[in-house]
Enzyme design. Structure first.
Site, mmCIF file in Angstrom:
data_model
loop_
_atom_site.group_PDB
_atom_site.id
_atom_site.type_symbol
_atom_site.label_atom_id
_atom_site.label_comp_id
_atom_site.label_asym_id
_atom_site.label_seq_id
_atom_site.Cartn_x
_atom_site.Cartn_y
_atom_site.Cartn_z
ATOM 1 C CE LYS A 1 2.017 46.651 12.956
ATOM 2 N NZ LYS A 1 3.455 46.429 13.148
ATOM 3 N NE ARG B 1 5.154 45.135 6.675
ATOM 4 C CZ ARG B 1 3.950 44.790 7.076
ATOM 5 N NH1 ARG B 1 3.306 45.540 7.949
ATOM 6 N NH2 ARG B 1 3.386 43.704 6.608
HETATM 7 C C1 7PJ Z 1 5.390 44.440 10.615
HETATM 8 C C2 7PJ Z 1 5.916 43.554 9.672
HETATM 9 C C3 7PJ Z 1 6.246 45.432 11.184
HETATM 10 C C4 7PJ Z 1 7.999 44.541 9.794
HETATM 11 C C5 7PJ Z 1 3.849 43.061 10.044
HETATM 12 C C6 7PJ Z 1 0.772 44.321 9.932
HETATM 13 C C7 7PJ Z 1 1.180 43.188 10.813
HETATM 14 N N1 7PJ Z 1 7.205 43.599 9.262
HETATM 15 N N2 7PJ Z 1 4.934 42.688 9.334
HETATM 16 N N3 7PJ Z 1 7.544 45.430 10.724
HETATM 17 N N4 7PJ Z 1 4.088 44.127 10.814
HETATM 18 N N5 7PJ Z 1 9.274 44.612 9.414
HETATM 19 O O1 7PJ Z 1 0.573 44.136 8.734
HETATM 20 O O2 7PJ Z 1 0.597 45.422 10.446
HETATM 21 O O3 7PJ Z 1 5.887 46.245 12.035
HETATM 22 S S1 7PJ Z 1 2.375 42.188 9.948
#
Ligand code: 7PJ
Length: 281
Positions: free
Chosen positions: A227, A262
């Site tokens: 990010k 993640r």
């Molecule tokens: C996140 C997500 C996060 C959770 C995305 C990317 C942007 N779900 N979905 N937490 N970020 N739970 O793929 O970095 O930080 S989409």
């Protein structure tokens, strides 16, 4: 509370779990479009990525059909279904893997739950119409994430009085609604939502307070992988250059109490976490 009940399967949280990101959108910020050829999703390429992530030690695969990068516009429910469901089916047919679905849409939650999804991951914390009911019906674990505003506008002027209190209060309020809708407390995961309507200073305040989120007793999911906060900290524009920074931050998040990481870079993150785990005694 060291595991989540994911239908017939279990996600063990006795050690930090790694969630591998599989974006089936043509426009995600870091890996957008790399699974596409001629604007069609390449299923065999997608399955190859999933297979690799599982070999490298992913505990759960997160499939998302809506880009939520800053500035992204919303997709219609049918388009999201068309993107996500065939991939979910292909993955669950081929692998005995846990799959979470990154969605805010009730129709996608319901359909995915009926087709072997193991967890619902919602960046809008089940605020959309029907989402909380669909999630309750599914009996699957849910991840509630904090976001200020919507992806289209969230990075224009993020503003908080006290970012930690506001984010925690929001998540605990969403938790309350989940409990009222019949979702079991032991099935609720919380996520501060790094980069979702937050400046670098907001992100760092939250990152340094991951232990405060963990004190809620809920497993904490952290997504910082590639990010812009990593790019901003060490001046890296290109997302491919942010792998080391991402791995370091994932490890630091785990050390502050995060239970689900993640990430895009499963192999590298697994190594970091395993080294940390194996030096504990
Ligand atoms: C996140 C997500 C996060 C959770 C995305 C990317 C942007 N779900 N979905 N937490 N970020 N739970 O793929 O970095 O930080 S989409």
């Amino acid at each position: 509370m060291n595991s989540l009940r994911c239908g017939h399967k279990t996600l063990d949280l006795g050690r930090p779990a790694i969630m591998g990101i599989v974006n089936v959108t043509p426009d995600s910020f870091s890996d957008g479009g790399h699974l596409f050829s001629n604007s069609q999703l390449n299923i065999s390429k997608t399955l190859q990525l999933v297979e690799n992530m599982l070999l490298w030690g992913a505990d759960i695969i997160d499939i998302g059909g809506e880009s939520t990068r800053p500035g992204a516009v919303e997709v219609a429910p049918q388009q999201e279904l068309d993107r996500v469901i065939p991939v979910l089916e292909a993955v669950t047919t081929r692998f005995d893997a846990l799959v979470s679905i990154d969605t805010s849409t009730s129709a996608v939650i319901a359909e995915a739950a009926g087709r072997g999804a193991s967890m619902i991951n919602d960046v809008r914390a089940l605020t959309r119409d029907g989402a909380i009911e669909a999630a309750a019906e599914s009996k699957l674990p849910v991840c509630l994430m904090h976001m200020q505003n919507q992806p289209k506008t969230m990075q224009l002027a993020p503003t908080y009085g006290d970012v930690l209190t506001e984010v925690l209060d929001f998540l605990l309020l969403r938790k309350k609604h989940c409990l009222e809708a019949g979702i079991d407390s032991s099935q609720i995961v919380l996520d501060p939502g790094f980069g979702f309507g937050k400046t670098l200073a907001h992100n760092l305040s939250l990152f340094n307070a991951i232990d405060r989120f963990a004190d809620t007793g809920h497993p904490i999911l952290v997504g910082v992988s590639r990010k812009s906060m990593i790019g901003e900290l060490i001046s890296l524009k290109n997302t491919d250059d942010r792998i080391t920074g991402s791995v370091v931050m994932a490890l630091m998040a785990a050390q502050r109490g995060a239970k689900i990481l993640r990430v895009h870079d499963v192999r590298e993150t697994r190594q970091a976490i395993d080294i940390w785990e194996s030096t504990k005694f």
